[in-house]
Design a protein around this motif. Structure first.
Motif, mmCIF file in Angstrom:
data_model
loop_
_atom_site.group_PDB
_atom_site.id
_atom_site.type_symbol
_atom_site.label_atom_id
_atom_site.label_comp_id
_atom_site.label_asym_id
_atom_site.label_seq_id
_atom_site.Cartn_x
_atom_site.Cartn_y
_atom_site.Cartn_z
ATOM 1 N N GLU A 213 0.992 -1.077 0.144
ATOM 2 C CA GLU A 213 -0.106 -0.208 -0.230
ATOM 3 C C GLU A 213 0.913 1.278 0.069
ATOM 4 O O GLU A 213 0.437 2.300 -0.722
ATOM 5 C CB GLU A 213 -0.855 0.134 1.234
ATOM 6 N N TRP A 214 1.833 1.169 0.831
ATOM 7 C CA TRP A 214 2.782 2.323 0.922
ATOM 8 C C TRP A 214 3.737 2.497 -0.423
ATOM 9 O O TRP A 214 3.640 3.916 -1.039
ATOM 10 C CB TRP A 214 3.919 2.158 1.841
ATOM 11 N N VAL A 215 4.009 1.511 -1.145
ATOM 12 C CA VAL A 215 4.523 1.639 -2.573
ATOM 13 C C VAL A 215 3.519 2.202 -3.597
ATOM 14 O O VAL A 215 3.930 3.038 -4.409
ATOM 15 C CB VAL A 215 5.042 0.311 -3.153
ATOM 16 N N LEU B 176 1.774 -5.414 -8.206
ATOM 17 C CA LEU B 176 1.275 -4.154 -8.071
ATOM 18 C C LEU B 176 2.097 -3.363 -9.192
ATOM 19 O O LEU B 176 1.619 -2.561 -9.779
ATOM 20 C CB LEU B 176 1.885 -3.339 -6.686
ATOM 21 N N LEU B 177 3.306 -3.867 -9.353
ATOM 22 C CA LEU B 177 4.108 -3.032 -10.429
ATOM 23 C C LEU B 177 3.762 -3.265 -11.779
ATOM 24 O O LEU B 177 3.832 -2.532 -12.623
ATOM 25 C CB LEU B 177 5.713 -3.325 -10.157
ATOM 26 N N ILE B 178 3.255 -4.505 -11.956
ATOM 27 C CA ILE B 178 2.680 -4.852 -13.115
ATOM 28 C C ILE B 178 1.487 -4.179 -13.558
ATOM 29 O O ILE B 178 0.816 -3.736 -14.540
ATOM 30 C CB ILE B 178 2.614 -6.451 -13.267
ATOM 31 N N PRO C 180 10.094 -12.699 -17.104
ATOM 32 C CA PRO C 180 8.998 -12.952 -18.166
ATOM 33 C C PRO C 180 7.598 -12.042 -17.943
ATOM 34 O O PRO C 180 7.192 -11.285 -18.801
ATOM 35 C CB PRO C 180 8.883 -14.277 -18.015
ATOM 36 N N ARG C 181 7.148 -11.888 -16.665
ATOM 37 C CA ARG C 181 5.900 -11.567 -16.505
ATOM 38 C C ARG C 181 6.005 -9.703 -16.735
ATOM 39 O O ARG C 181 5.326 -9.019 -17.290
ATOM 40 C CB ARG C 181 5.430 -11.476 -15.286
ATOM 41 N N PHE C 182 7.148 -9.172 -16.152
ATOM 42 C CA PHE C 182 7.449 -7.683 -16.241
ATOM 43 C C PHE C 182 7.551 -7.658 -17.851
ATOM 44 O O PHE C 182 7.039 -6.527 -18.400
ATOM 45 C CB PHE C 182 8.793 -7.400 -15.807
ATOM 46 N N LYS C 183 8.289 -8.261 -18.585
ATOM 47 C CA LYS C 183 8.455 -7.977 -20.014
ATOM 48 C C LYS C 183 7.161 -7.914 -20.971
ATOM 49 O O LYS C 183 6.944 -7.371 -21.623
ATOM 50 C CB LYS C 183 9.346 -9.096 -20.526
#
Ligand code: TUI
Length: 313
Positions: free
Chosen positions: A48-50, A82-84, A103-106
């Motif tokens: 949540e903070w991020v 979250l970042l995705i 792979p998921r980030f890409k």
């Protein structure tokens, strides 16, 4: 255009180091507005903070910025989700091998730049699809490897096809120029940004960096397998004392909450004051954008002046 600028989407090939608890939206936004890549350090913070920090950073800047995942944290999987979801431009990682997440980030179109401290791990993350790597020498602050920047960068460059971004021991135009001479195509800078005006770290922490000299840092906790470079103080002396008995339990007790004590409460005697060996070069608090501009102007002048040394016989 420089390959690193292309990957980062920035004007300058410079990444701000991910300093846990310190690298918040304020610093990351200021660095990105200054033409570099600002990084929010997720550290061990709750998701949540991020998310709040990402929102805050988007309010400060329209330019790309990144988020760093510290792989020893226990909420890495949630953080990756979250970042995705947020589609941040760039993810950097530290303190481990991010291979299984790449792979998921890409797929989400996110650039992945692992921070590594040895060639073996660098080759592994290149194979897994990393876009570039930050090669961090043991002059750096925080968790470090064994090899210096000077020795490591050319070995990384020889072993990899992806761009190498140098880190550890770089705080001015001379360090920047030197990194390029070793084959780096960009730099990551932490310690100098500690004293950026926009950096929220406590004033006593900043003062300690500003007053430091060449021999002011020490690596603690080698026996734990996770050595950490800090400015010498009461806590580092106690920690070094524990190397003799290798009392892991007592070491961990001393370390618990130590970074917050220094960063938030300004207790730089009993807190962990992480810093690179270049602290002795860092003598002035100034805006992040000015730090970036100064470093690149100085490096350019060096190229112009020193070219003669190798050309004229
Ligand atoms: O990660 C960093 N810097 C950090 S993380 C951090 S938080 C922390 N606090 C206390 C203990 C540990 C972490 C503060 N600063 N830089 C990148 C980095 N990665 N440096 C060293 C490494 C590294 C070392 C060994 C990465 C992987 C590794 O072993 C795994 C492998 O496969 O080689």
């Amino acid at each position: 255009m420089n390959r690193v600028c292309e990957i980062l989407g920035t004007e300058y090939p410079i990444i701000q180091g991910a300093m846990a608890r310190i690298a918040t939206a304020e610093l990351a936004g200021a660095v990105s507005n200054g033409g570099g890549l600002g990084i929010i350090a997720a550290g061990g913070a709750p998701v949540e903070w991020v998310k709040e920090q990402i929102d805050k950073c988007r309010a400060i800047t329209d330019k790309p910025f990144g988020v760093n995942i510290m792989l020893l944290a226990d909420n890495v999987d949630e953080l990756v989700d979250l970042l995705i979801e947020e589609k941040v431009a760039v993810v950097t990682t530290g303190a481990g091998n991010p291979g299984k997440y790449i792979p998921r980030f890409k797929e989400a179109g996110i650039k992945v730049i692992p921070v590594v401290a040895n060639v073996t791990l660098a080759k592994r993350v290149q194979r897994a699809g990393a876009d570039a790597i930050v090669a961090e020498g043991c002059e750096a602050g925080g968790h470090i490897g064994e090899t210096t920047t000077m020795a490591m960068i050319p070995q990384m460059v020889d072993a990899l096809d992806i761009p190498v971004i140098a880190a550890g021991g770089i705080a001015d135009g001379r360090g920047l120029a030197a990194a390029y001479m070793l084959g780096a195509e960009g730099v990551q800078v932490g310690t100098r940004f500690l004293v950026a005006e926009e950096c929220i770290v406590s004033q006593p922490y900043k003062e300690m960096v500003l007053k430091a000299k060449d021999s002011s840092t020490v690596a603690t906790g080698r026996f734990t397998g996770h050595p950490v470079r800090v400015l010498k103080n009461k806590l580092s002396r106690q920690m070094l004392e524990l190397e003799k008995t290798q009392d892991l339990e007592e070491f961990e007790r001393l370390g618990t909450g130590a970074l917050s004590r220094a960063v938030l409460q300004g207790d730089v005697e009993h807190g962990s004051v992480m810093s690179g060996q270049v602290a002795g070069l860092v003598n002035k608090e100034q805006p992040a954008a000015e730090i970036i501009r100064e470093m690149f102007e100085e490096a350019e002048k060096i190229y112009d002046a020193r070219a003669a040394v190798v050309k004229e016989r």
